[in-house]
Design an enzyme around this catalytic site. Structure first.
Site, PDB file in Angstrom:
ATOM      1  N   SER A  32      53.932  14.527  34.431  1.00  0.00           N
ATOM      2  CA  SER A  32      55.390  14.336  34.636  1.00  0.00           C
ATOM      3  C   SER A  32      56.188  15.153  33.620  1.00  0.00           C
ATOM      4  CB  SER A  32      55.740  12.855  34.489  1.00  0.00           C
ATOM      5  OG  SER A  32      55.273  12.392  33.229  1.00  0.00           O
ATOM      6  N   TYR A  34      55.131  17.976  32.172  1.00  0.00           N
ATOM      7  CA  TYR A  34      54.978  19.389  32.571  1.00  0.00           C
ATOM      8  C   TYR A  34      55.972  19.690  33.704  1.00  0.00           C
ATOM      9  CZ  TYR A  34      52.792  23.729  34.190  1.00  0.00           C
ATOM     10  OH  TYR A  34      52.560  25.039  34.559  1.00  0.00           O
ATOM     11  N   SER A  80      27.552  47.509  39.199  1.00  0.00           N
ATOM     12  CA  SER A  80      26.741  46.340  39.568  1.00  0.00           C
ATOM     13  C   SER A  80      25.607  46.229  38.553  1.00  0.00           C
ATOM     14  CB  SER A  80      26.176  46.549  40.969  1.00  0.00           C
ATOM     15  OG  SER A  80      25.476  47.775  40.988  1.00  0.00           O
ATOM     16  N   LEU A  81      24.948  45.089  38.566  1.00  0.00           N
ATOM     17  CA  LEU A  81      23.880  44.844  37.594  1.00  0.00           C
ATOM     18  C   LEU A  81      22.535  45.068  38.267  1.00  0.00           C
ATOM     19  CD1 LEU A  81      25.092  41.496  36.004  1.00  0.00           C
ATOM     20  CD2 LEU A  81      25.089  43.742  34.923  1.00  0.00           C
ATOM     21  N   GLU A 110      24.305  34.727  29.595  1.00  0.00           N
ATOM     22  CA  GLU A 110      25.487  34.044  30.160  1.00  0.00           C
ATOM     23  C   GLU A 110      25.219  33.628  31.601  1.00  0.00           C
ATOM     24  OE1 GLU A 110      27.742  37.867  28.624  1.00  0.00           O
ATOM     25  OE2 GLU A 110      29.106  36.486  29.611  1.00  0.00           O
ATOM     26  N   LYS A 112      25.790  33.543  35.559  1.00  0.00           N
ATOM     27  CA  LYS A 112      26.245  34.533  36.539  1.00  0.00           C
ATOM     28  C   LYS A 112      27.004  33.778  37.633  1.00  0.00           C
ATOM     29  CE  LYS A 112      24.764  38.531  39.272  1.00  0.00           C
ATOM     30  NZ  LYS A 112      25.531  38.162  40.477  1.00  0.00           N
ATOM     31  N   ARG A 133      36.931  44.342  42.821  1.00  0.00           N
ATOM     32  CA  ARG A 133      35.982  45.382  42.393  1.00  0.00           C
ATOM     33  C   ARG A 133      35.932  46.494  43.414  1.00  0.00           C
ATOM     34  NH1 ARG A 133      30.943  46.617  43.694  1.00  0.00           N
ATOM     35  NH2 ARG A 133      29.573  47.542  42.122  1.00  0.00           N
TER      36      ARG A 133
HETATM   37  N1  LIG Z   1      28.539  43.101  37.875  1.00  0.00           N
HETATM   38  C1  LIG Z   1      28.599  42.708  36.591  1.00  0.00           C
HETATM   39  O1  LIG Z   1      28.637  43.471  35.662  1.00  0.00           O
HETATM   40  C2  LIG Z   1      28.640  41.245  36.337  1.00  0.00           C
HETATM   41  C3  LIG Z   1      28.754  40.237  37.253  1.00  0.00           C
HETATM   42  C4  LIG Z   1      28.793  38.956  36.668  1.00  0.00           C
HETATM   43  C5  LIG Z   1      28.942  37.693  37.294  1.00  0.00           C
HETATM   44  N2  LIG Z   1      29.039  37.589  38.642  1.00  0.00           N
HETATM   45  N3  LIG Z   1      28.990  36.557  36.557  1.00  0.00           N
HETATM   46  C6  LIG Z   1      28.885  36.601  35.209  1.00  0.00           C
HETATM   47  C7  LIG Z   1      28.728  37.815  34.550  1.00  0.00           C
HETATM   48  C8  LIG Z   1      28.598  37.796  33.073  1.00  0.00           C
HETATM   49  N4  LIG Z   1      28.513  36.583  32.476  1.00  0.00           N
HETATM   50  O2  LIG Z   1      28.584  38.849  32.471  1.00  0.00           O
HETATM   51  C9  LIG Z   1      28.691  38.993  35.283  1.00  0.00           C
HETATM   52  S1  LIG Z   1      28.571  40.625  34.739  1.00  0.00           S
END
Ligand SMILES: NC(=O)c1cc2c(N)ncc(C(N)=O)c2s1
Length: 314
Positions: A32, A34, A80-81, A110, A112, A133
């Site tokens: 309220s 906010y 991409s990874l 980390e 994903k 992206r």
């Molecule tokens: N395509 C990418 O470089 C990444 C894609 C993602 C994703 N979908 N979730 C987490 C991370 C992260 N913790 O770095 C990354 S890095």
């Protein structure tokens, strides 16, 4: 009090309350309070339109629907990874890094997030552009839709200039509620939260995106200045500036430590309020990242361990 001063004071307060509520999930005032302050700011900006600015918290849900999305070119490609699917492949990846560097670096592990990769550009602390992206080089300007995500700050806590890479995602609960509603009105259901998030951010009318309760986690900082020397420091820096960063990351010194972290989440992922499809492992130091470089389409200093596809419980 001067109107412009009151507007500035309201913005600072509303940004802080919004940060506590949407990023920390720890509101310090009742809704309220906010709402009362937000209504006061809306009223002043209505009476004094010249005081309204794009970064005002009143400007989250944009104006008229767009006819189309404008294409944008990423200054730094969104790559991409590479993937690994087993402990053996992960150990091979770590061993290749050790061989290239001549020593074992510190790694960051980390979550994903299973959403949509996006880029947020901030200039002097203000969000100036949000983009998908796309193919990694060319994406689409979806600023209006990303501004509706409450965990994305329109104004940073410092007037910094940089680009943030991260994942826009739909929490599991929002996904279930959305599909329940679509089932009720006979609309087709979304297959998973990732599709629902992507579908929401592809809407030309930002009011629809605003209704989908999307969220965001940053996972990368792209900056011209040497703000920080490692990836884990970049996450702390982004957190300090009010950007949403998942607390579920850790630094590791060995492949075994990385594998322990991965195994934790193979079981724990079911309890998370959002979907993850793997664990991202990066070499922490920017100098080592520089030394390791890239292949044609992926960094050599990062890899994604992908969880096995979950058996569908029939
Ligand atoms: N395509 C990418 O470089 C990444 C894609 C993602 C994703 N979908 N979730 C987490 C991370 C992260 N913790 O770095 C990354 S890095």
């Amino acid at each position: 009090m001067e109107m412009a001063e009151r507007v500035e004071e309201l913005r600072k307060t509303l940004n802080q309350y919004g940060y506590e509520y949407y990023v920390l999930d720890r509101p310090s005032v009742p809704d309220s309070e906010y709402d009362r302050l937000m209504n006061e700011l809306i009223q002043i900006e209505t009476d004094y339109p010249e005081l309204r600015t794009p970064d005002s918290p009143t400007q989250r849900v944009g104006g008229a629907p767009l006819d189309a999305f404008v294409k944008v070119t990423h200054d730094t490609p969104m790559l991409s990874l590479g993937n690994v699917f087993s402990k053996e492949e992960l150990v091979e990846w770590v061993e290749r890094i050790e061989k290239d560097l001549g020593y074992t670096p510190t790694f960051v592990a980390e979550l994903k997030f299973d959403g949509l990769a996006v880029s947020l550009k901030y200039e002097n602390g203000r969000l100036v552009r949000g983009a998908t992206r796309g193919d990694g080089t060319t994406g689409e300007d979806i600023t209006q839709n990303l501004k509706t995500i409450r965990s994305i700050p329109l104004r940073l806590k410092e007037d910094a200039t940089f680009e943030v890479r991260g994942e826009a995602y739909m929490p599991k609960r929002s996904f279930e509620q959305l599909n329940d509603e679509r089932e009720r009105v006979g609309e087709p259901l979304f297959a998973n939260p990732r599709n629902a998030a992507a579908g929401s951010l592809r809407q030309l009318d930002s009011k629809i995106a605003a209704s989908r309760n999307l969220a965001f986690f940053a996972y990368g900082l792209v900056s011209q200045d040497d703000l920080v020397a490692s990836h884990d420091e970049s996450l702390d820096y982004l957190k300090r500036l009010g950007v949403a960063v998942s607390g579920d990351y850790t630094t590791c010194k060995t492949a075994d430590e990385l594998w322990d972290y991965i195994e934790t989440y193979v079981t724990k992922r079911g309890e998370l309020p959002y979907e993850i499809d793997g664990i991202v492992i990066k070499v922490a130091g920017y100098e080592e990242q520089e030394q390791l470089g890239f292949t044609a389409k992926s960094p050599r200093w990062a890899v994604a361990y992908k969880f096995p596809a979950e058996e569908v419980v029939t």
